[in-house]
Design a protein around this motif. Structure first.
Motif, PDB file in Angstrom:
ATOM      1  N   ILE A  98       0.818  -1.209   0.000  1.00 17.51           N
ATOM      2  CA  ILE A  98       0.000   0.000   0.000  1.00 17.51           C
ATOM      3  C   ILE A  98       0.854   1.262   0.000  1.00 17.51           C
ATOM      4  O   ILE A  98       2.006   1.255   0.443  1.00 17.51           O
ATOM      5  CB  ILE A  98      -0.948   0.025   1.222  1.00 17.51           C
ATOM      6  N   ALA A  99       0.285   2.341  -0.518  1.00 11.92           N
ATOM      7  CA  ALA A  99       0.996   3.622  -0.573  1.00 11.92           C
ATOM      8  C   ALA A  99       0.753   4.409   0.711  1.00 11.92           C
ATOM      9  O   ALA A  99      -0.351   4.396   1.266  1.00 11.92           O
ATOM     10  CB  ALA A  99       0.530   4.426  -1.780  1.00 11.92           C
ATOM     11  N   SER A 100       1.778   5.075   1.176  1.00  9.09           N
ATOM     12  CA  SER A 100       1.656   5.896   2.388  1.00  9.09           C
ATOM     13  C   SER A 100       0.789   7.118   2.103  1.00  9.09           C
ATOM     14  O   SER A 100       0.600   7.522   0.954  1.00  9.09           O
ATOM     15  CB  SER A 100       3.044   6.345   2.862  1.00  9.09           C
ATOM     16  N   VAL A 101       0.239   7.703   3.170  1.00  7.97           N
ATOM     17  CA  VAL A 101      -0.611   8.883   3.034  1.00  7.97           C
ATOM     18  C   VAL A 101       0.079  10.103   3.636  1.00  7.97           C
ATOM     19  O   VAL A 101       0.957   9.991   4.492  1.00  7.97           O
ATOM     20  CB  VAL A 101      -1.973   8.675   3.721  1.00  7.97           C
ATOM     21  N   GLN A 102      -0.328  11.258   3.172  1.00  7.51           N
ATOM     22  CA  GLN A 102       0.212  12.525   3.674  1.00  7.51           C
ATOM     23  C   GLN A 102      -0.808  13.150   4.613  1.00  7.51           C
ATOM     24  O   GLN A 102      -1.966  13.348   4.247  1.00  7.51           O
ATOM     25  CB  GLN A 102       0.505  13.456   2.500  1.00  7.51           C
ATOM     26  N   LEU A 103      -0.372  13.452   5.835  1.00 10.92           N
ATOM     27  CA  LEU A 103      -1.288  14.004   6.829  1.00 10.92           C
ATOM     28  C   LEU A 103      -1.414  15.511   6.749  1.00 10.92           C
ATOM     29  O   LEU A 103      -2.483  16.074   6.971  1.00 10.92           O
ATOM     30  CB  LEU A 103      -0.804  13.627   8.238  1.00 10.92           C
ATOM     31  N   ASP A 104      -0.302  16.203   6.506  1.00 12.29           N
ATOM     32  CA  ASP A 104      -0.276  17.663   6.579  1.00 12.29           C
ATOM     33  C   ASP A 104       0.244  18.230   5.263  1.00 12.29           C
ATOM     34  O   ASP A 104       1.350  17.886   4.832  1.00 12.29           O
ATOM     35  CB  ASP A 104       0.647  18.099   7.735  1.00 12.29           C
ATOM     36  N   PRO A 105      -0.537  19.095   4.607  1.00 11.49           N
ATOM     37  CA  PRO A 105      -0.106  19.649   3.313  1.00 11.49           C
ATOM     38  C   PRO A 105       1.186  20.468   3.411  1.00 11.49           C
ATOM     39  O   PRO A 105       1.854  20.694   2.406  1.00 11.49           O
ATOM     40  CB  PRO A 105      -1.293  20.517   2.878  1.00 11.49           C
ATOM     41  N   ARG A 106       1.525  20.904   4.631  1.00  6.70           N
ATOM     42  CA  ARG A 106       2.782  21.655   4.794  1.00  6.70           C
ATOM     43  C   ARG A 106       3.992  20.730   4.709  1.00  6.70           C
ATOM     44  O   ARG A 106       5.120  21.180   4.495  1.00  6.70           O
ATOM     45  CB  ARG A 106       2.809  22.374   6.148  1.00  6.70           C
ATOM     46  N   LEU A 107       3.757  19.444   4.877  1.00  2.00           N
ATOM     47  CA  LEU A 107       4.839  18.463   4.848  1.00  2.00           C
ATOM     48  C   LEU A 107       4.617  17.530   3.661  1.00  2.00           C
ATOM     49  O   LEU A 107       4.130  16.418   3.804  1.00  2.00           O
ATOM     50  CB  LEU A 107       4.858  17.662   6.156  1.00  2.00           C
ATOM     51  N   PRO A 108       4.962  18.029   2.470  1.00  2.00           N
ATOM     52  CA  PRO A 108       4.738  17.207   1.276  1.00  2.00           C
ATOM     53  C   PRO A 108       5.594  15.948   1.312  1.00  2.00           C
ATOM     54  O   PRO A 108       6.818  16.007   1.290  1.00  2.00           O
ATOM     55  CB  PRO A 108       5.143  18.131   0.126  1.00  2.00           C
ATOM     56  N   VAL A 109       4.944  14.830   1.403  1.00  2.00           N
ATOM     57  CA  VAL A 109       5.629  13.548   1.501  1.00  2.00           C
ATOM     58  C   VAL A 109       5.419  12.783   0.201  1.00  2.00           C
ATOM     59  O   VAL A 109       4.279  12.533  -0.201  1.00  2.00           O
ATOM     60  CB  VAL A 109       5.075  12.718   2.674  1.00  2.00           C
ATOM     61  N   ILE A 110       6.514  12.441  -0.463  1.00  2.00           N
ATOM     62  CA  ILE A 110       6.388  11.604  -1.654  1.00  2.00           C
ATOM     63  C   ILE A 110       5.876  10.247  -1.190  1.00  2.00           C
ATOM     64  O   ILE A 110       6.470   9.631  -0.301  1.00  2.00           O
ATOM     65  CB  ILE A 110       7.737  11.451  -2.369  1.00  2.00           C
ATOM     66  N   PRO A 111       4.773   9.774  -1.751  1.00  4.12           N
ATOM     67  CA  PRO A 111       4.229   8.488  -1.288  1.00  4.12           C
ATOM     68  C   PRO A 111       5.240   7.362  -1.426  1.00  4.12           C
ATOM     69  O   PRO A 111       6.041   7.334  -2.369  1.00  4.12           O
ATOM     70  CB  PRO A 111       3.024   8.266  -2.211  1.00  4.12           C
ATOM     71  N   VAL A 112       5.200   6.449  -0.490  1.00  8.78           N
ATOM     72  CA  VAL A 112       6.063   5.273  -0.508  1.00  8.78           C
ATOM     73  C   VAL A 112       5.176   4.033  -0.474  1.00  8.78           C
ATOM     74  O   VAL A 112       4.292   3.930   0.368  1.00  8.78           O
ATOM     75  CB  VAL A 112       7.020   5.274   0.711  1.00  8.78           C
ATOM     76  N   ARG A 113       5.418   3.109  -1.416  1.00  4.56           N
ATOM     77  CA  ARG A 113       4.640   1.873  -1.421  1.00  4.56           C
ATOM     78  C   ARG A 113       5.423   0.799  -0.669  1.00  4.56           C
ATOM     79  O   ARG A 113       6.586   0.518  -0.993  1.00  4.56           O
ATOM     80  CB  ARG A 113       4.325   1.399  -2.843  1.00  4.56           C
ATOM     81  N   ALA A 114       4.797   0.229   0.339  1.00  4.23           N
ATOM     82  CA  ALA A 114       5.435  -0.801   1.162  1.00  4.23           C
ATOM     83  C   ALA A 114       4.363  -1.735   1.708  1.00  4.23           C
ATOM     84  O   ALA A 114       3.172  -1.399   1.717  1.00  4.23           O
ATOM     85  CB  ALA A 114       6.211  -0.156   2.308  1.00  4.23           C
ATOM     86  N   LEU A 115       4.783  -2.893   2.175  1.00  5.19           N
ATOM     87  CA  LEU A 115       3.839  -3.830   2.773  1.00  5.19           C
ATOM     88  C   LEU A 115       3.321  -3.254   4.081  1.00  5.19           C
ATOM     89  O   LEU A 115       4.090  -2.696   4.869  1.00  5.19           O
ATOM     90  CB  LEU A 115       4.508  -5.181   3.028  1.00  5.19           C
ATOM     91  N   LYS A 116       2.029  -3.402   4.315  1.00  9.94           N
ATOM     92  CA  LYS A 116       1.439  -2.829   5.517  1.00  9.94           C
ATOM     93  C   LYS A 116       1.927  -3.587   6.753  1.00  9.94           C
ATOM     94  O   LYS A 116       1.945  -4.813   6.792  1.00  9.94           O
ATOM     95  CB  LYS A 116      -0.086  -2.845   5.436  1.00  9.94           C
ATOM     96  N   ASN A 117       2.348  -2.827   7.745  1.00 10.74           N
ATOM     97  CA  ASN A 117       2.783  -3.377   9.042  1.00 10.74           C
ATOM     98  C   ASN A 117       2.755  -2.243  10.048  1.00 10.74           C
ATOM     99  O   ASN A 117       2.315  -1.122   9.747  1.00 10.74           O
ATOM    100  CB  ASN A 117       4.181  -4.013   8.926  1.00 10.74           C
TER     101      ASN A 117
END
Length: 341
Positions: free
Chosen positions: A227-246
């Motif tokens: 799954i791809a990671s989510v970004q919580l705060d628009p001030r902290l632009p996080v490039i999504p990372v796809r990894a196994l959920k854990n």
């Protein structure tokens, strides 16, 4: 000459390898052992420089060269603070191919790479940027869909390929993201790709130094577990990372929340908060790959992970891909050529 060889002739010529099968550069995984094994098996290995210092990269290239006399490349991140020194290290070793990732390269970086005699391969997220990169001097492009593991863009490979393959004909284009079997290699070759790039299957190969627990997590996983990671705060632009959920993926959400709260409190500035988030990923990935912490670490994997069911040697993986691709090509009708836009 096989049908696959015919369709990927430009890619093979550009790479100088038997097959136009590139290995994705994976931090902590794409090091001397895996890279040399891939090149020795007829693919094209790529060292993941990541956050290495010039001295570390120097040693890694030398160690890889001692294990193979076949071509291999080095992946450099454009925002690395010592990018120019890293390019110089590659030049000193006569590295034949440099893959630039992480953003548009500067004119100075491109000039330095060309001066060192290396071919430049760049990632192209859109058709417009693909054209710009070719004008700037890229010798080949990689288009990577959101199905891939690690840092990803927002668009699937099936859409990117339709947008970019018809309009980029001056240089070879390699496709990446979600490729796990040879029939997909055949499909993309028929659509005009000069080759493919795979990461997830090679990450769990026999020659990969990844911890046995890391590999077992891949063997147990299905496509929907990546799954791809989510970004919580628009001030902290996080490039999504796809990894196994854990639990590590959940900890990343907590890390974002923590940095946003510190930002609100004035305890850190924006660059420091963003850097802390990126450092989280680097440390979490190492914990999973090297230490085998499959719960708290980051299990970066593409959606093709469901096709990785057991450990194979690199040579077996490449042979399977080639055999499957040629088998698929033998049973399909000739492709309809794209018309250049």
């Amino acid at each position: 000459m096989s049908q696959l060889d015919q369709l990927t002739a430009r890619g093979r010529a550009l790479l100088g390898s038997r097959h136009a099968i590139m290995a994705g550069a994976m931090s902590w995984v794409s090091e001397r052992n895996l890279v040399s094994a891939i090149s020795n098996a007829g693919g094209f290995g790529v060292i993941a420089c990541g956050a290495m210092t010039p001295a570390l990269l120097d040693a890694e290239i030398a160690a890889t060269r001692a294990l193979t006399d076949k071509p291999f490349g080095v992946n450099l991140i454009t925002m690395h603070p010592q990018l120019m020194e890293l390019i110089a290290v590659c030049g000193n070793h006569g590295v034949t191919h440099i893959v630039l990732a992480g953003g548009l390269p500067s004119g100075a970086a491109i000039e330095a790479i060309k001066a060192g005699g290396a071919k430049l391969i760049c990632f192209a997220p859109t058709a417009a940027l693909a054209k710009k990169l070719v004008r700037s001097g890229a010798d080949a492009l990689i288009i990577e869909g959101s199905e891939a593991g690690g840092h990803i863009g927002p668009v699937s490979l099936s859409v990117l390929a339709q947008e970019i393959l018809p309009v980029i004909t001056d240089v070879p284009v390699f496709v990446a993201g979600g490729i796990g079997r040879g029939n997909a290699v055949a499909l993309w070759a028929q659509m005009g790709a000069s080759g493919v790039q795979l990461g997830t299957r090679f990450a769990a190969a026999t020659e990969s130094i990844a911890h046995p627990a890391f590999k077992k997590a891949f063997f147990r996983a299905s496509a929907r577990d990546a799954i791809a990671s989510v970004q919580l705060d628009p001030r902290l632009p996080v490039i999504p990372v796809r990894a196994l959920k854990n639990s590590g993926a959940e900890a990343f959400i907590a890390k974002q929340r923590e940095m946003a709260e510190k930002l609100d409190a004035g305890e850190v500035d924006l660059p420091a908060a963003q850097l802390a988030i990126e450092h989280y990923w680097a440390g979490a990935l190492r914990r999973a790959v090297i230490d085998g912490d499959v719960e708290g670490g980051s299990l970066m994997a593409g959606q093709s992970v469901g096709m990785v069911t057991h450990e194979q040697s690199v040579a077996e993986i490449i042979q399977d891909l080639v055999t499957e691709a040629n088998g698929a090509l033998a049973t399909r009708a000739p492709p309809i050529a794209f018309a250049a836009a």
